[in-house]
Design a protein around this motif. Structure first.
Motif, mmCIF file in Angstrom:
data_model
loop_
_atom_site.group_PDB
_atom_site.id
_atom_site.type_symbol
_atom_site.label_atom_id
_atom_site.label_comp_id
_atom_site.label_asym_id
_atom_site.label_seq_id
_atom_site.Cartn_x
_atom_site.Cartn_y
_atom_site.Cartn_z
ATOM 1 N N LEU A 178 11.620 44.811 -40.864
ATOM 2 C CA LEU A 178 12.479 45.282 -41.942
ATOM 3 C C LEU A 178 13.823 44.574 -41.856
ATOM 4 C CD1 LEU A 178 11.843 49.147 -42.047
ATOM 5 C CD2 LEU A 178 11.305 47.493 -43.844
ATOM 6 N N VAL A 179 14.326 44.139 -43.003
ATOM 7 C CA VAL A 179 15.614 43.460 -43.045
ATOM 8 C C VAL A 179 16.715 44.519 -43.112
ATOM 9 C CG1 VAL A 179 17.046 41.787 -44.264
ATOM 10 C CG2 VAL A 179 14.564 41.520 -44.259
ATOM 11 N N LYS A 180 17.442 44.683 -42.010
ATOM 12 C CA LYS A 180 18.508 45.675 -41.979
ATOM 13 C C LYS A 180 19.787 45.101 -42.581
ATOM 14 C CE LYS A 180 16.530 47.961 -37.919
ATOM 15 N NZ LYS A 180 16.746 48.420 -36.525
ATOM 16 N N LEU A 181 20.774 45.968 -42.733
ATOM 17 C CA LEU A 181 22.009 45.557 -43.401
ATOM 18 C C LEU A 181 22.675 44.382 -42.692
ATOM 19 C CD1 LEU A 181 24.085 46.001 -45.620
ATOM 20 C CD2 LEU A 181 25.210 47.709 -44.145
ATOM 21 N N GLY A 182 22.704 44.421 -41.354
ATOM 22 C CA GLY A 182 23.325 43.340 -40.602
ATOM 23 C C GLY A 182 22.625 42.013 -40.844
ATOM 24 N N ALA A 183 21.270 42.053 -40.876
ATOM 25 C CA ALA A 183 20.510 40.825 -41.118
ATOM 26 C C ALA A 183 20.734 40.319 -42.535
ATOM 27 C CB ALA A 183 19.023 41.083 -40.879
ATOM 28 N N LEU A 184 20.864 41.257 -43.473
ATOM 29 C CA LEU A 184 21.119 40.867 -44.854
ATOM 30 C C LEU A 184 22.479 40.202 -44.990
ATOM 31 C CD1 LEU A 184 19.933 40.908 -47.694
ATOM 32 C CD2 LEU A 184 21.013 43.136 -48.055
ATOM 33 N N LEU A 185 23.457 40.709 -44.263
ATOM 34 C CA LEU A 185 24.785 40.097 -44.285
ATOM 35 C C LEU A 185 24.749 38.701 -43.657
ATOM 36 C CD1 LEU A 185 27.033 43.163 -43.340
ATOM 37 C CD2 LEU A 185 26.718 42.125 -45.595
ATOM 38 N N ASP A 186 23.903 38.540 -42.627
ATOM 39 C CA ASP A 186 23.752 37.218 -42.020
ATOM 40 C C ASP A 186 23.160 36.221 -43.010
ATOM 41 O OD1 ASP A 186 24.796 37.982 -39.595
ATOM 42 O OD2 ASP A 186 22.850 38.453 -38.699
ATOM 43 N N LEU A 187 22.259 36.715 -43.872
ATOM 44 C CA LEU A 187 21.649 35.839 -44.866
ATOM 45 C C LEU A 187 22.684 35.310 -45.858
ATOM 46 C CD1 LEU A 187 18.326 37.742 -45.656
ATOM 47 C CD2 LEU A 187 18.561 35.555 -44.488
ATOM 48 N N LEU A 188 23.771 36.063 -46.030
ATOM 49 C CA LEU A 188 24.822 35.618 -46.949
ATOM 50 C C LEU A 188 25.518 34.360 -46.445
ATOM 51 C CD1 LEU A 188 26.425 39.058 -47.896
ATOM 52 C CD2 LEU A 188 24.870 37.664 -49.268
ATOM 53 N N ARG A 189 25.297 34.030 -45.174
ATOM 54 C CA ARG A 189 25.869 32.801 -44.604
ATOM 55 C C ARG A 189 24.815 31.703 -44.440
ATOM 56 N NH1 ARG A 189 28.445 36.917 -41.469
ATOM 57 N NH2 ARG A 189 26.924 36.644 -39.781
ATOM 58 N N ASN A 190 23.607 31.989 -44.901
ATOM 59 C CA ASN A 190 22.508 31.032 -44.800
ATOM 60 C C ASN A 190 22.445 30.210 -46.085
ATOM 61 O OD1 ASN A 190 19.729 29.967 -45.088
ATOM 62 N ND2 ASN A 190 19.351 31.071 -43.183
ATOM 63 N N ARG A 191 22.667 28.909 -45.978
ATOM 64 C CA ARG A 191 22.726 28.059 -47.165
ATOM 65 C C ARG A 191 21.400 28.046 -47.928
ATOM 66 N NH1 ARG A 191 26.058 22.596 -45.261
ATOM 67 N NH2 ARG A 191 28.034 23.659 -44.733
ATOM 68 N N ARG A 192 20.287 28.039 -47.182
ATOM 69 C CA ARG A 192 18.987 28.007 -47.836
ATOM 70 C C ARG A 192 18.752 29.287 -48.641
ATOM 71 N NH1 ARG A 192 14.152 28.219 -44.037
ATOM 72 N NH2 ARG A 192 15.812 27.485 -42.685
ATOM 73 N N TRP A 193 19.139 30.429 -48.049
ATOM 74 C CA TRP A 193 18.969 31.697 -48.751
ATOM 75 C C TRP A 193 19.891 31.762 -49.969
ATOM 76 C CZ3 TRP A 193 21.871 35.916 -50.220
ATOM 77 C CH2 TRP A 193 21.158 37.046 -50.602
ATOM 78 N N LEU A 194 21.131 31.311 -49.801
ATOM 79 C CA LEU A 194 22.071 31.309 -50.927
ATOM 80 C C LEU A 194 21.578 30.411 -52.051
ATOM 81 C CD1 LEU A 194 25.496 31.187 -49.039
ATOM 82 C CD2 LEU A 194 24.551 33.113 -50.329
ATOM 83 N N MET A 195 20.992 29.274 -51.695
ATOM 84 C CA MET A 195 20.453 28.382 -52.710
ATOM 85 C C MET A 195 19.296 29.053 -53.447
ATOM 86 S SD MET A 195 19.185 24.427 -52.272
ATOM 87 C CE MET A 195 17.885 24.859 -51.090
ATOM 88 N N GLY A 196 18.433 29.735 -52.686
ATOM 89 C CA GLY A 196 17.319 30.449 -53.301
ATOM 90 C C GLY A 196 17.780 31.590 -54.184
ATOM 91 N N GLN A 197 18.758 32.368 -53.695
ATOM 92 C CA GLN A 197 19.264 33.495 -54.480
ATOM 93 C C GLN A 197 19.942 33.006 -55.753
ATOM 94 O OE1 GLN A 197 18.712 36.748 -53.864
ATOM 95 N NE2 GLN A 197 19.708 37.175 -55.807
ATOM 96 N N SER A 198 20.673 31.904 -55.657
ATOM 97 C CA SER A 198 21.334 31.336 -56.842
ATOM 98 C C SER A 198 20.297 30.895 -57.870
ATOM 99 C CB SER A 198 22.212 30.148 -56.445
ATOM 100 O OG SER A 198 23.237 30.547 -55.554
ATOM 101 N N ALA A 199 19.202 30.271 -57.381
ATOM 102 C CA ALA A 199 18.143 29.840 -58.289
ATOM 103 C C ALA A 199 17.487 31.027 -58.977
ATOM 104 C CB ALA A 199 17.102 29.023 -57.520
ATOM 105 N N VAL A 200 17.267 32.113 -58.221
ATOM 106 C CA VAL A 200 16.651 33.312 -58.790
ATOM 107 C C VAL A 200 17.576 33.958 -59.822
ATOM 108 C CG1 VAL A 200 15.907 35.665 -58.266
ATOM 109 C CG2 VAL A 200 15.174 33.775 -56.805
ATOM 110 N N ILE A 201 18.863 34.007 -59.525
ATOM 111 C CA ILE A 201 19.818 34.606 -60.464
ATOM 112 C C ILE A 201 19.861 33.809 -61.771
ATOM 113 C CG2 ILE A 201 22.267 35.044 -60.903
ATOM 114 C CD1 ILE A 201 22.553 35.755 -57.944
ATOM 115 N N VAL A 202 19.993 32.484 -61.648
ATOM 116 C CA VAL A 202 20.037 31.643 -62.849
ATOM 117 C C VAL A 202 18.707 31.742 -63.599
ATOM 118 C CG1 VAL A 202 20.257 29.290 -63.715
ATOM 119 C CG2 VAL A 202 21.722 30.071 -61.848
ATOM 120 N N GLY A 203 17.596 31.733 -62.854
ATOM 121 C CA GLY A 203 16.285 31.846 -63.486
ATOM 122 C C GLY A 203 16.122 33.164 -64.226
ATOM 123 N N SER A 204 16.608 34.256 -63.634
ATOM 124 C CA SER A 204 16.521 35.566 -64.283
ATOM 125 C C SER A 204 17.383 35.613 -65.538
ATOM 126 C CB SER A 204 16.955 36.660 -63.301
ATOM 127 O OG SER A 204 16.106 36.684 -62.170
#
Length: 308
Positions: A38-64
């Motif tokens: 399970l992705v806990k809050l701390g791990a989710l906050l760590d993902l905010l510093r992950n460039r690959r995750w940020l790139m993926g999230q940005s693509a999903v947001i623009v795609g949506s």
């Protein structure tokens, strides 16, 4: 009108491409750190510093945004089948990234999902068009969506593996299905210049539910492959959107028995494809048979040091 339909088609196609690639990048980033957990809050906050995750999230947001923008110019029956292409994008891109080839069974499962979701959406949206929602009905819809999310969240938290992945992915699809209905309602209200029917309350509820959807989707990525996550999202999205029209708005009475049975058949076809897709692994070419899949195994090998 023809120009607007072409614009909607292009927006939906670009949205499907970005959603498919974004899901792949997110899945890779999440599973590197939280494979099967399970992705806990701390791990989710760590993902905010992950460039690959940020790139993926940005693509999903623009795609949506592109997908919802397409809904402003065309009905769900035209847009949603195009969005299903995200499954194909994710599956093929994942195979290329892992240097694997898709088996015949994988292609068969992929075709079942695309045909099932596309057929279900086209049939259902043709027979049930949402036009307006009263304040009381809007509250009912929000309550129903909230209860479904609670149940799926509980199942995902208790379950493991595929059950957890599908439960959380379905939860994300519930939010997007709800949002699709709200966006279409808002577009119709503006198009008909009838601001009295503008779904202000539902729109606020959809916006507030987006962080929940993001959290759910990260849990799904941590427990399953990206193509299964996208497939479950894409299947749940139209089911919820059409289900709201059927149950909360009473539009099921407008659908013939033959159409209903056809929709059920398409849904079962897509569901079977998702289950099959989750159980099939791409065939690895010679030389990569010993490739380690998970981050834990890779870390264990690194800790052993070089072979002598």
């Amino acid at each position: 009108m023809g120009t607007l339909l072409w614009l909607a088609f292009v927006l939906a196609l670009a949205g499907a491409l970005l959603n498919g690639l974004g899901a792949l990048w997110q899945n890779s980033a999440v599973r590197d750190k939280q494979d099967g957990q399970l992705v806990k809050l701390g791990a989710l906050l760590d993902l905010l510093r992950n460039r690959r995750w940020l790139m993926g999230q940005s693509a999903v947001i623009v795609g949506s945004v592109l997908h919802f923008g397409a809904l402003a110019f065309a009905p769900v029956s035209v847009i949603q089948p195009i969005g299903v292409l995200a499954i194909a994008v994710t599956t093929v891109a994942s195979s290329r990234r892992e240097h694997t080839s898709l088996t015949f069974g994988s292609w068969l499962a992929l075709a079942a999902v695309v045909m099932g979701v596309g057929g279900f959406t086209s049939l259902a949206a043709t027979n049930a068009q949402v036009t307006s929602v009263s304040d009381a009905t809007a509250v009912l819809i929000v309550v129903i969506v909230g209860l479904i999310l609670m149940v799926l969240g509980l199942v995902g938290s208790i379950g493991r593996g595929l059950v957890r992945c599908l439960a959380f992915a379905a939860g994300g699809g519930v939010v997007f299905g709800f949002a699709s209905v709200v966006v279409r309602l808002a577009a119709l209200a503006v198009e008909h210049r009838n601001l009295a029917d503008f779904p202000t309350g539902s729109l606020i509820g959809a916006v507030l539910a987006i962080p929940v959807a993001i959290w759910f989707i990260q849990q799904a990525h941590a427990s399953g492959p990206p193509n299964v996550v996208v497939a479950a999202l894409t299947l749940t999205d139209p089911v919820v959107a059409i289900g709201i029209g059927y149950v909360a708005l009473g539009e099921g009475a407008k659908t013939s028995t033959i159409a209903t049975l056809s929709e059920a058949g398409c849904f079962l076809l897509a569901a079977a494809g998702i289950v099959l897709l989750s159980k099939l692994q791409p065939a690895k070419p010679p030389g990569l048979a010993e490739t380690v899949e998970g981050p834990r195994e890779r870390e264990e090998i690194r800790s052993r040091g070089p072979r002598r």
